[in-house]
Design a protein around this motif. Structure first.
Motif, PDB file in Angstrom:
ATOM      1  N   THR A 268      21.230  -1.455   1.646  1.00 36.83           N
ATOM      2  CA  THR A 268      21.877  -1.572   0.544  1.00 36.83           C
ATOM      3  C   THR A 268      21.377  -1.563  -0.637  1.00 36.83           C
ATOM      4  O   THR A 268      21.975  -1.291  -1.795  1.00 36.83           O
ATOM      5  CB  THR A 268      22.500  -3.414   0.800  1.00 36.83           C
ATOM      6  N   HIS A 269      20.058  -1.400  -0.578  1.00 32.11           N
ATOM      7  CA  HIS A 269      19.466  -1.093  -1.982  1.00 32.11           C
ATOM      8  C   HIS A 269      17.877  -0.308  -1.752  1.00 32.11           C
ATOM      9  O   HIS A 269      17.690  -0.331  -0.606  1.00 32.11           O
ATOM     10  CB  HIS A 269      18.926  -2.316  -2.627  1.00 32.11           C
ATOM     11  N   ARG A 270      17.495   0.359  -2.740  1.00 33.68           N
ATOM     12  CA  ARG A 270      16.184   1.275  -2.430  1.00 33.68           C
ATOM     13  C   ARG A 270      15.022   0.236  -2.259  1.00 33.68           C
ATOM     14  O   ARG A 270      15.133  -0.977  -3.237  1.00 33.68           O
ATOM     15  CB  ARG A 270      16.025   2.073  -3.492  1.00 33.68           C
ATOM     16  N   ALA A 271      14.095   0.434  -1.744  1.00 29.86           N
ATOM     17  CA  ALA A 271      12.715  -0.284  -1.666  1.00 29.86           C
ATOM     18  C   ALA A 271      11.637   0.568  -0.950  1.00 29.86           C
ATOM     19  O   ALA A 271      11.942   1.405  -0.019  1.00 29.86           O
ATOM     20  CB  ALA A 271      13.285  -1.310  -0.699  1.00 29.86           C
ATOM     21  N   LEU A 272      10.472   0.338  -1.748  1.00 31.48           N
ATOM     22  CA  LEU A 272       9.276   0.885  -1.284  1.00 31.48           C
ATOM     23  C   LEU A 272       8.535   0.078  -0.361  1.00 31.48           C
ATOM     24  O   LEU A 272       8.269  -1.088  -0.694  1.00 31.48           O
ATOM     25  CB  LEU A 272       8.596   1.258  -2.662  1.00 31.48           C
ATOM     26  N   ILE A 273       8.211   0.871   0.755  1.00 34.18           N
ATOM     27  CA  ILE A 273       7.626   0.232   1.803  1.00 34.18           C
ATOM     28  C   ILE A 273       6.380   0.852   2.283  1.00 34.18           C
ATOM     29  O   ILE A 273       6.250   2.158   2.474  1.00 34.18           O
ATOM     30  CB  ILE A 273       8.469   0.136   3.009  1.00 34.18           C
ATOM     31  N   PRO A 274       5.153   0.127   2.078  1.00 35.50           N
ATOM     32  CA  PRO A 274       4.046   0.646   2.697  1.00 35.50           C
ATOM     33  C   PRO A 274       3.869   0.767   4.078  1.00 35.50           C
ATOM     34  O   PRO A 274       4.343   0.047   4.949  1.00 35.50           O
ATOM     35  CB  PRO A 274       2.763  -0.219   2.088  1.00 35.50           C
ATOM     36  N   LEU A 275       3.274   2.324   4.530  1.00 32.74           N
ATOM     37  CA  LEU A 275       3.529   2.366   6.046  1.00 32.74           C
ATOM     38  C   LEU A 275       2.011   2.267   6.528  1.00 32.74           C
ATOM     39  O   LEU A 275       1.015   2.391   5.998  1.00 32.74           O
ATOM     40  CB  LEU A 275       3.945   4.041   6.343  1.00 32.74           C
ATOM     41  N   PRO A 276       1.890   2.094   7.962  1.00 34.38           N
ATOM     42  CA  PRO A 276       0.641   2.062   8.493  1.00 34.38           C
ATOM     43  C   PRO A 276      -0.180   3.114   8.510  1.00 34.38           C
ATOM     44  O   PRO A 276      -1.582   3.234   8.321  1.00 34.38           O
ATOM     45  CB  PRO A 276       0.894   1.980   9.914  1.00 34.38           C
TER      46      PRO A 276
END
Length: 372
Positions: free
Chosen positions: A254-262
């Motif tokens: 529903t919204h943009r989100a920045l997510i750190p990846l392993p």
């Protein structure tokens, strides 16, 4: 700021040492008490920013970024306000400066009036995600790639549901790659995979290195959230079923989100986009250089590629070496970009006139009231 570099670099900070960009350096010097942070979420009420992989904190935006109840002249245009992926300077819980971007993914906003919508900023690679089911549409992929072109980011076409497609038709993947041969020839990598299989996702490793930033774009039901969950190794993003008729799904994101990846990279998932309008800043010829190369071989420089003798484009269409649907999409996108470019020019001219009129008004008022 040296002691904070490790946390910032974990979410894409581009400098291993001193900041070399003069504009960045000037803003950092102008706000010595502010701390750099990256926008990880954007909401109507404000932003969430982070200084590392830990959870972000909510911050206030500058007054001229905030959306008033009614239209207010002088408000900073949407594309000049922060978006997910932007680097900002934060002081006392408020954003005090937006650091210049090295890339920006934009589209024309829906509506009658010309506006731009910023999808994500400071991105290294855009994953254009498309399912190998009824969602598969080479023409829509070409439209996505047109929006990426000129953004400062690279593009990778990620074809999901490869396992399902191959189960129903052993030649499905080969047929899809053949349908995208023109796109691949323009330099965009094409990867087919099962988004639920971590081993399959190894094919994306070259673009998921530490410090890199990726954004996922594609229609609802294409598999963006499934891909995100597999990359994370946990079911963080909600996923949903797709309709049998067209393989489209509901907006589970529903919204943009920045997510750190392993892996050390950062990923931005986006809601599915039903409308992909150009901004007018795109170069259609660059995305269809194969067609432009053919046009240069025509006998006449002003060839319309209709009934003129010696037309290399018509000859390629008749010989089957140029896909007719790709050519039709080229013409359609060329006209759309030209129309958007005209609206953009009119908007810039209007803003210039308003600026001139404003200066003239201030001058008259200064002269009337003796202000210097």
């Amino acid at each position: 700021m040296t002691e904070d570099l490790a946390g910032l670099r974990a979410i894409g900070w581009p400098y291993p040492g001193p900041v070399t960009d003069p504009q960045w350096a000037a803003l950092l010097a102008a706000h010595p008490l502010a701390r750099p942070a990256r926008v990880t979420e954007q909401h109507r009420s404000g932003y969430v920013v982070a200084e590392g992989v830990e959870a972000g904190v909510a911050v206030e935006s500058p007054p001229d970024w905030q959306r008033p109840p009614g239209y207010r002249k002088g408000m900073v245009p949407a594309e000049q306000r922060a978006a997910v992926g932007d680097w900002v300077l934060v002081e006392a819980g408020k954003i005090v400066a937006l650091l210049p971007r090295h890339s920006a993914i934009k589209r024309g906003a829906a509506g009658e009036h010309y506006k731009q919508q910023l999808i994500a900023a400071n991105i290294d690679t855009v994953f254009v995600v498309c399912g190998l089911d009824a969602d598969f549409n080479p023409r829509r992929i070409e439209r996505y790639l047109l929006l990426v072109q000129g953004s400062g980011a690279g593009a990778v076409v990620v074809l999901t549901k490869a396992d399902q497609a191959a189960a129903g038709n052993p030649d499905a993947i080969a047929e899809a790659l053949a349908a995208l041969a023109g796109t691949a020839a323009q330099g965009a990598a094409v990867v087919a995979l099962n988004a639920r299989d971590r081993d399959d996702l190894g094919a994306l490793a070259p673009w998921l290195q530490p410090g890199r930033s990726i954004v996922l774009v594609g229609s609802s039901g294409a598999g963006k959230s499934t891909l995100t969950n597999t990359l994370l190794g946990v079911e963080r993003m909600k996923t949903g079923a797709v309709r049998d008729s067209d393989a489209r799904g509901r907006h589970t994101t529903t919204h943009r989100a920045l997510i750190p990846l392993p892996s050390g990279a950062c990923l931005i998932d986006t809601p599915g986009m039903r409308e992909l309008k150009p901004t007018g800043e795109e170069d259609v010829a660059e995305n269809f250089s194969d067609i432009e190369a053919l046009a240069e071989q025509c006998r006449f420089r002003d060839c319309k590629h209709e009934r003129e003798p010696g037309c290399a484009v018509r000859a390629a269409l008749e010989a089957g070496t140029l896909d007719g649907e790709r050519y039709a999409n080229f013409l359609k996108l060329r006209d759309e970009v030209a129309g958007a470019a005209g609206k953009l020019a009119n908007r810039m001219a209007q803003k210039s006139d308003e600026k001139v009129q404003g200066k003239a008004l201030h001058k008259r008022l200064d002269e009337k009231y003796g202000r210097h």
